[in-house]
Design a protein around this motif. Structure first.
Motif, PDB file in Angstrom:
ATOM      1  N   UNK A 199      15.224  60.904  53.424  1.00 25.92           N
ATOM      2  CA  UNK A 199      15.681  61.062  54.803  1.00 25.92           C
ATOM      3  C   UNK A 199      15.535  59.756  55.575  1.00 25.92           C
ATOM      4  N   UNK A 200      14.417  59.087  55.433  1.00 30.28           N
ATOM      5  CA  UNK A 200      14.156  57.873  56.192  1.00 30.28           C
ATOM      6  C   UNK A 200      14.938  56.665  55.695  1.00 30.28           C
ATOM      7  N   UNK A 201      15.373  56.657  54.448  1.00 32.08           N
ATOM      8  CA  UNK A 201      16.115  55.519  53.903  1.00 32.08           C
ATOM      9  C   UNK A 201      17.404  55.254  54.665  1.00 32.08           C
ATOM     10  N   UNK A 202      18.051  56.279  55.171  1.00 29.64           N
ATOM     11  CA  UNK A 202      19.308  56.096  55.885  1.00 29.64           C
ATOM     12  C   UNK A 202      19.114  55.379  57.212  1.00 29.64           C
TER      13      UNK A 202
ATOM     14  N   UNK B 159      21.997  67.087  50.115  1.00 28.87           N
ATOM     15  CA  UNK B 159      21.743  67.959  48.966  1.00 28.87           C
ATOM     16  C   UNK B 159      20.404  67.643  48.313  1.00 28.87           C
ATOM     17  N   UNK B 160      20.135  66.355  48.094  1.00 33.33           N
ATOM     18  CA  UNK B 160      18.858  65.971  47.488  1.00 33.33           C
ATOM     19  C   UNK B 160      17.680  66.342  48.371  1.00 33.33           C
ATOM     20  N   UNK B 161      17.817  66.134  49.675  1.00 34.11           N
ATOM     21  CA  UNK B 161      16.734  66.497  50.592  1.00 34.11           C
ATOM     22  C   UNK B 161      16.474  67.998  50.528  1.00 34.11           C
ATOM     23  N   UNK B 162      17.534  68.803  50.539  1.00 32.39           N
ATOM     24  CA  UNK B 162      17.376  70.261  50.499  1.00 32.39           C
ATOM     25  C   UNK B 162      16.731  70.713  49.192  1.00 32.39           C
ATOM     26  N   UNK B 163      17.190  70.145  48.070  1.00 30.86           N
ATOM     27  CA  UNK B 163      16.638  70.541  46.765  1.00 30.86           C
ATOM     28  C   UNK B 163      15.170  70.144  46.657  1.00 30.86           C
ATOM     29  N   UNK B 164      14.851  68.902  47.026  1.00 27.90           N
ATOM     30  CA  UNK B 164      13.462  68.446  46.945  1.00 27.90           C
ATOM     31  C   UNK B 164      12.566  69.232  47.887  1.00 27.90           C
ATOM     32  N   UNK B 165      13.073  69.527  49.098  1.00 30.02           N
ATOM     33  CA  UNK B 165      12.259  70.263  50.064  1.00 30.02           C
ATOM     34  C   UNK B 165      11.968  71.687  49.581  1.00 30.02           C
TER      35      UNK B 165
ATOM     36  N   UNK C 154       7.282  64.611  49.853  1.00 31.21           N
ATOM     37  CA  UNK C 154       7.277  63.223  50.308  1.00 31.21           C
ATOM     38  C   UNK C 154       8.532  62.481  49.858  1.00 31.21           C
ATOM     39  N   UNK C 155       9.062  62.839  48.700  1.00 32.01           N
ATOM     40  CA  UNK C 155      10.310  62.233  48.239  1.00 32.01           C
ATOM     41  C   UNK C 155      11.470  62.634  49.148  1.00 32.01           C
ATOM     42  N   UNK C 156      11.494  63.881  49.582  1.00 28.44           N
ATOM     43  CA  UNK C 156      12.535  64.322  50.515  1.00 28.44           C
ATOM     44  C   UNK C 156      12.435  63.551  51.827  1.00 28.44           C
TER      45      UNK C 156
ATOM     46  N   UNK D  98       0.454  72.043  43.090  1.00 29.05           N
ATOM     47  CA  UNK D  98       0.544  71.688  44.503  1.00 29.05           C
ATOM     48  C   UNK D  98       0.754  70.194  44.686  1.00 29.05           C
ATOM     49  N   UNK D  99       0.140  69.364  43.872  1.00 27.46           N
ATOM     50  CA  UNK D  99       0.334  67.920  43.969  1.00 27.46           C
ATOM     51  C   UNK D  99       1.762  67.521  43.615  1.00 27.46           C
ATOM     52  N   UNK D 100       2.334  68.168  42.612  1.00 31.10           N
ATOM     53  CA  UNK D 100       3.736  67.905  42.273  1.00 31.10           C
ATOM     54  C   UNK D 100       4.645  68.326  43.433  1.00 31.10           C
ATOM     55  N   UNK D 101       4.333  69.449  44.047  1.00 32.09           N
ATOM     56  CA  UNK D 101       5.087  69.889  45.220  1.00 32.09           C
ATOM     57  C   UNK D 101       4.972  68.921  46.381  1.00 32.09           C
ATOM     58  N   UNK D 102       3.785  68.367  46.574  1.00 32.68           N
ATOM     59  CA  UNK D 102       3.584  67.382  47.632  1.00 32.68           C
ATOM     60  C   UNK D 102       4.399  66.118  47.366  1.00 32.68           C
ATOM     61  N   UNK D 103       4.456  65.703  46.117  1.00 31.89           N
ATOM     62  CA  UNK D 103       5.265  64.529  45.757  1.00 31.89           C
ATOM     63  C   UNK D 103       6.744  64.795  46.050  1.00 31.89           C
ATOM     64  N   UNK D 104       7.208  65.989  45.757  1.00 33.23           N
ATOM     65  CA  UNK D 104       8.606  66.326  46.049  1.00 33.23           C
ATOM     66  C   UNK D 104       8.882  66.353  47.556  1.00 33.23           C
TER      67      UNK D 104
END
Length: 71
Positions: A56-59, A13-19, A50-52, A42-48
């Motif tokens: 994803x990679x944390x798992x 859910x978090x990945x989908x929302x951030x993406x 990268x957060x997604x 655009x920079x805020x979008x890029x941060x989101x």
């Protein structure tokens, strides 16, 4: 991290929302060509985005590597 492996529905859910939010902000900022506000959006979008990717990679992160990175 074990938390992200155990809570897959929260992770997805978090990945989908951030993406989706990040992609929307990047496209919205891109339409504001020539404006410094558009660059900020655009920079805020890029941060989101990268957060997604980070969530994803944390798992799949190996726990042993984090405990002793020198070995």
């Amino acid at each position: 991290m074990r938390f992200w492996k155990e809570h897959t529905s929260l992770r997805v859910t978090l990945i989908a929302v951030f993406f989706l939010a990040g992609l929307g902000l990047v496209i919205g900022g891109w339409r504001m060509t020539g404006s410094i506000v558009g660059l900020g959006i655009m920079l805020i979008g890029l941060i989101l985005l990268l957060s997604a990717l980070m969530i994803y990679n944390k798992a799949f992160q190996d726990e042993k590597v984090r405990e002793n990175p020198k070995k």
